[in-house]
Design a protein around this motif. Structure first.
Motif, PDB file in Angstrom:
ATOM      1  N   GLY B  93     116.722  52.403  20.304  1.00 29.14           N
ATOM      2  CA  GLY B  93     116.097  53.724  20.349  1.00 29.14           C
ATOM      3  C   GLY B  93     114.653  53.624  20.801  1.00 29.14           C
ATOM      4  O   GLY B  93     114.138  52.527  21.044  1.00 29.14           O
ATOM      5  N   ASP B  94     113.990  54.768  20.890  1.00 25.93           N
ATOM      6  CA  ASP B  94     112.617  54.762  21.393  1.00 25.93           C
ATOM      7  C   ASP B  94     111.641  54.164  20.392  1.00 25.93           C
ATOM      8  O   ASP B  94     110.701  53.462  20.769  1.00 25.93           O
ATOM      9  CB  ASP B  94     112.175  56.179  21.806  1.00 25.93           C
ATOM     10  CG  ASP B  94     112.730  57.242  20.893  1.00 25.93           C
ATOM     11  OD1 ASP B  94     112.039  57.593  19.929  1.00 25.93           O
ATOM     12  OD2 ASP B  94     113.867  57.703  21.135  1.00 25.93           O
ATOM     13  N   GLY B  95     111.884  54.425  19.107  1.00 21.70           N
ATOM     14  CA  GLY B  95     111.006  53.827  18.102  1.00 21.70           C
ATOM     15  C   GLY B  95     111.185  52.322  18.103  1.00 21.70           C
ATOM     16  O   GLY B  95     110.228  51.551  18.063  1.00 21.70           O
ATOM     17  N   ASN B 121     116.389  57.190  24.762  1.00 20.68           N
ATOM     18  CA  ASN B 121     115.159  57.952  24.498  1.00 20.68           C
ATOM     19  C   ASN B 121     115.517  59.378  24.091  1.00 20.68           C
ATOM     20  O   ASN B 121     115.933  60.176  24.923  1.00 20.68           O
ATOM     21  CB  ASN B 121     114.279  57.956  25.760  1.00 20.68           C
ATOM     22  CG  ASN B 121     112.973  58.711  25.543  1.00 20.68           C
ATOM     23  OD1 ASN B 121     112.717  59.227  24.449  1.00 20.68           O
ATOM     24  ND2 ASN B 121     112.153  58.772  26.589  1.00 20.68           N
ATOM     25  N   ASN B 122     115.337  59.666  22.788  1.00 22.13           N
ATOM     26  CA  ASN B 122     115.567  61.036  22.318  1.00 22.13           C
ATOM     27  C   ASN B 122     114.274  61.660  21.777  1.00 22.13           C
ATOM     28  O   ASN B 122     114.301  62.685  21.119  1.00 22.13           O
ATOM     29  CB  ASN B 122     116.703  61.091  21.289  1.00 22.13           C
ATOM     30  CG  ASN B 122     116.452  60.152  20.116  1.00 22.13           C
ATOM     31  OD1 ASN B 122     115.327  59.690  19.915  1.00 22.13           O
ATOM     32  ND2 ASN B 122     117.488  59.873  19.350  1.00 22.13           N
ATOM     33  N   ALA B 123     113.165  60.991  22.057  1.00 18.98           N
ATOM     34  CA  ALA B 123     111.828  61.532  21.768  1.00 18.98           C
ATOM     35  C   ALA B 123     111.549  61.785  20.289  1.00 18.98           C
ATOM     36  O   ALA B 123     110.574  62.450  19.938  1.00 18.98           O
ATOM     37  CB  ALA B 123     111.562  62.809  22.591  1.00 18.98           C
ATOM     38  N   VAL B 124     112.400  61.254  19.438  1.00 10.44           N
ATOM     39  CA  VAL B 124     112.166  61.342  17.981  1.00 10.44           C
ATOM     40  C   VAL B 124     112.731  60.099  17.296  1.00 10.44           C
ATOM     41  O   VAL B 124     113.509  59.352  17.892  1.00 10.44           O
ATOM     42  CB  VAL B 124     112.863  62.558  17.318  1.00 10.44           C
ATOM     43  CG1 VAL B 124     112.145  63.857  17.601  1.00 10.44           C
ATOM     44  CG2 VAL B 124     114.333  62.621  17.724  1.00 10.44           C
ATOM     45  N   TYR B 125     112.350  59.940  16.026  1.00  7.83           N
ATOM     46  CA  TYR B 125     113.002  58.951  15.167  1.00  7.83           C
ATOM     47  C   TYR B 125     114.187  59.667  14.538  1.00  7.83           C
ATOM     48  O   TYR B 125     114.035  60.417  13.579  1.00  7.83           O
ATOM     49  CB  TYR B 125     112.049  58.469  14.072  1.00  7.83           C
ATOM     50  CG  TYR B 125     111.015  57.456  14.523  1.00  7.83           C
ATOM     51  CD1 TYR B 125     110.832  57.169  15.868  1.00  7.83           C
ATOM     52  CD2 TYR B 125     110.245  56.776  13.596  1.00  7.83           C
ATOM     53  CE1 TYR B 125     109.895  56.237  16.271  1.00  7.83           C
ATOM     54  CE2 TYR B 125     109.306  55.840  13.992  1.00  7.83           C
ATOM     55  CZ  TYR B 125     109.135  55.573  15.330  1.00  7.83           C
ATOM     56  OH  TYR B 125     108.211  54.654  15.732  1.00  7.83           O
ATOM     57  N   GLY B 126     115.368  59.462  15.121  1.00  2.00           N
ATOM     58  CA  GLY B 126     116.546  60.174  14.634  1.00  2.00           C
ATOM     59  C   GLY B 126     116.915  59.742  13.229  1.00  2.00           C
ATOM     60  O   GLY B 126     117.017  60.556  12.305  1.00  2.00           O
ATOM     61  N   MET B 127     117.057  58.464  13.059  1.00  2.00           N
ATOM     62  CA  MET B 127     117.628  57.952  11.811  1.00  2.00           C
ATOM     63  C   MET B 127     116.827  58.331  10.573  1.00  2.00           C
ATOM     64  O   MET B 127     117.388  58.647   9.533  1.00  2.00           O
ATOM     65  CB  MET B 127     117.740  56.441  11.861  1.00  2.00           C
ATOM     66  CG  MET B 127     118.152  55.873  10.520  1.00  2.00           C
ATOM     67  SD  MET B 127     118.538  54.159  10.614  1.00  2.00           S
ATOM     68  CE  MET B 127     120.168  54.194   9.916  1.00  2.00           C
TER      69      MET B 127
HETATM   70 MG   LIG Z   1     114.807  57.943  18.923  1.00  4.37          MG
END
Ligand SMILES: [Mg+2]
Ligand SMILES: Cc1ncc(C[n+]2csc(CCOP(=O)(O)OP(=O)(O)O)c2C)c(N)n1
Ligand code: SF4
Lengths: 354, 249
Positions: B93-95, B121-127
């Motif tokens: 992920g991005d983070g 890249n989803n521009a957030v910390y999903g988890m």
């Molecule tokens: Mg992310």
């Protein structure tokens, strides 16, 4: 036929690793252990192994983790500040039950400290500086020959028990030169590596993981690890005893401190004081049994460390209050002479009217 | 009758735990289709991240090694150096890739490690519940940038893929999007190319995939595709940034 060669401590570690079949070394420079990566960069090329200088200690220990998961014998080395950065990886290696050998050539601390010999990382090493309920075998050689032999042994322990193993030395151990025998790798029957990842060709796929979201399952995993640690505790403790049979005062010291203590024992023995030495070789598991046996005969223990007092806790835990244990320490990179320790022994001898 | 749509062999018959509309499910399927089509199952190893895709091993029917948050490229380096004959990819992920693992990622790319990274890249910390990521866009509200990301305070969206494209060790670097079926097909082609580049031993390969996280963007899955196309692709233009197989000289 084994022949004696003059070798520096750090080189002995490297050569032993190579001869133990270590094919992957990853590390990041830090004094006083730079000679290990330097040695490995030369030797790995010659034996067709892997040497890679990582961009940090964090990267290096994770490279070790990846190589270990392929079934290769892998190692890294560092010194105190670098070992702090490796703690995350150590916790994962323990959780994933992957074998690896990690060398810590302990320097003065905390912080950047200095590059002189120290034993200030005892707690971090034996208590696990990484997170979670794990233990890690910690081995403390006290001569170049032992650095060589115990490095080989560490790889076997790592494979036998699927655990990271730490060799805890100090700047003095790394720098001294002594004649040693380059023994062949001992023949040890090792379990098959049925956990390795090499592509699921013709077999079910495998997972190497530590994430266990269900607390009941996690508890079971913790108990499984604990059973392994109990096995290690019953099997691998190692120590040296020196003139303990008639000792009224017994010094406990490991590594460089033990060599100084031995000199002190010889001095006070020549004056007629019945003093002996127990040198723990494994720091975890700690040789409780040796301490308890000595407690049946000796009147006073004296823990001597190149720190403000860490191993002394383990001595006292082993004694459970049966016999007193005094402490003498020189932290910060000071390496006292045997005379100094002899004076301390004499002082306690008189104070306690031994 | 000839089936037109089947579950890839290397995708386990386990229902995804991902939220409805999540891009991870789409990319998982693409990767597994490629593992089958390129006949890689017997020699490929995946290093998934700490992130929503931490459980990728529940779906990928291949050898998988967990990683601590951000360390994927270092672990993959260890794998590849020990077993240069295997195909190794990180899925991050991005983070994972561009915050905590920036050093591991950049250095693996710069060494030209023969590994592939699939970067969601989803521009957030999903988890962890939608906190700000290094890739969060200016003005974008997250649970730790409740007033919208401000450059004076939180700095700028980090374009790690652009950075990596400048490194000589990187052989193939591209950014794709999941905004519509054509772009999804393009994503699959890019991942295929990335694996081919690794197999040919040309260097590091990276596919950044702009991917919807409807849950933390607080939009419907349908709206998330418009958001991808109209907002994310503006900040992160899609296209190949580097491909040494087509470069002259
Ligand atoms: Mg992310
Ligand atoms: C050392 C460490 N710090 C923090 C975390 C918590 N954590 C897990 S995943 C994650 C971020 C995930 O975001 P991203 O990498 O963008 O993946 P996504 O879930 O969005 O796919 C964080 C902060 C962790 N597991 N380990
Ligand atoms: S939180 Fe976002 S990234 Fe995670 S599973 Fe849900 S939609 Fe996907």
């Amino acid at each position: 036929m084994d022949k004696k060669v003059l070798m520096k401590g750090t080189d002995a570690i490297g050569e032993a690793a190579i001869r133990a079949g270590c094919t992957c070394y990853f590390g990041y420079p830090i004094t006083p252990q730079n000679e290990i990566p330097e040695y490995m960069s030369r030797r790995m090329e010659q034996v067709g192994g892997v040497f890679l200088q990582g961009e940090s200690e964090i990267a290096s220990i994770n490279m070790v983790l990846g190589a270990a998961a392929t079934g290769m014998r892998a190692m890294t080395s560092s010194s105190s500040p670098g070992i702090s950065l490796k703690q995350e990886g150590l916790s994962f290696l323990a959780a994933l039950e992957l074998p690896a050998v990690i060398v810590n050539i302990n320097r003065g601390g905390p912080g950047l400290g200095n590059i002189a010999p120290s034993q200030g990382d005892y707690y971090q090493a034996t208590r696990g500086g990484g997170h979670g309920d794990y233990r890690m075998p910690v081995i403390a050689p006290a001569s170049v020959q032992e650095l060589y032999d115990l490095t080989m042994h560490s790889f076997d322990i790592a494979d036998l028990y699927r655990t990271p193993v730490m060799i805890l030395g100090d700047g003095m151990m790394g720098q001294i030169m002594e004649p040693i025998y380059l023994h062949d790798r001992p023949e040890v029957e090792l379990p098959p590596k049925d956990y390795i990842l090499d592509g699921a060709e013709g077999r079910p796929s495998r997972i190497v993981k530590s994430l266990i979201l269900d607390p009941a399952e996690m508890e079971e995993h913790n108990w499984k690890l604990k059973r392994k640690y109990d096995l290690l505790t019953s099997r691998i403790p190692q120590w040296e005893e020196y003139l303990t049979d008639d000792a009224k005062l017994t010094i406990i010291a490991y590594g460089t401190a033990a060599r100084i203590a031995k000199g002190a024992v010889n001095r006070v023995r020549s004056e007629g004081l019945k003093v002996g030495l127990i040198r723990p070789i494994t720091l975890w598991p700690f040789p409780d049994e040796a301490i308890r046996n000595a407690a049946k005969k000796t009147k006073l223990f004296l823990a001597f460390e190149m720190s403000t007092g860490q191993m002394v806790d383990d001595v006292r835990l082993a004694l459970e209050g049966s016999v007193p244990c005094e402490f003498y320490g020189r932290p910060g990179g000071i390496v006292p002479a045997p005379q100094e320790i002899a004076r301390i022994i004499e002082r306690f001898w008189l104070q306690r009217e031994l | 009758m000839k089936p037109v749509y089947v579950r890839p062999k290397s995708l386990k018959p386990t229902p995804f735990h991902y939220c409805p509309g999540c891009g991870h499910s789409i990319v998982h399927r693409l990767v597994c289709e490629l593992i089958d089509e390129m006949d890689m199952r017997g020699k490929i190893i995946c290093v998934p991240p700490a992130g929503c895709a931490v459980l990728a091993y529940n779906y990928f029917d291949i050898d998988v090694c967990e990683s601590a948050h951000g360390r994927g490229c270092a672990i993959a380096t260890g794998f590849k150096r020990a077993r240069p004959d295997k195909i190794i990819f990180t899925y991050q992920g991005d983070g994972d890739m561009a915050a905590i693992g920036t050093a591991e990622t950049l250095h693996a790319a710069n060494r030209g490690e023969r590994i592939t990274s699939i970067f969601i890249n989803n521009a957030v910390y999903g988890m962890t519940g939608g906190q700000m990521a290094p890739t969060t866009m200016l003005g974008q509200k997250t649970s730790t940038s409740p007033y919208g990301r401000r450059s004076e305070i939180e700095g700028y969206p980090l374009k790690i893929t652009d950075l990596i494209a400048t490194l000589p060790g990187a052989a193939y670097v591209t950014r794709t999007s999941l905004a519509n079926p054509a772009k999804i097909r393009e994503t699959k082609k890019s991942i295929k190319k990335a694996f081919e580049v690794q197999i040919a031993g040309l260097g590091y390969s990276l596919v950044e995939v702009l991917s919807p996280c409807p849950t933390n963007w607080k939009v419907t899955p349908k709206e998330s595709f418009a958001y991808l196309e109209n907002i994310m692709e503006k900040e992160y233009p899609i296209g190949v940034m580097k491909d040494i197989t087509t470069q002259k000289g």
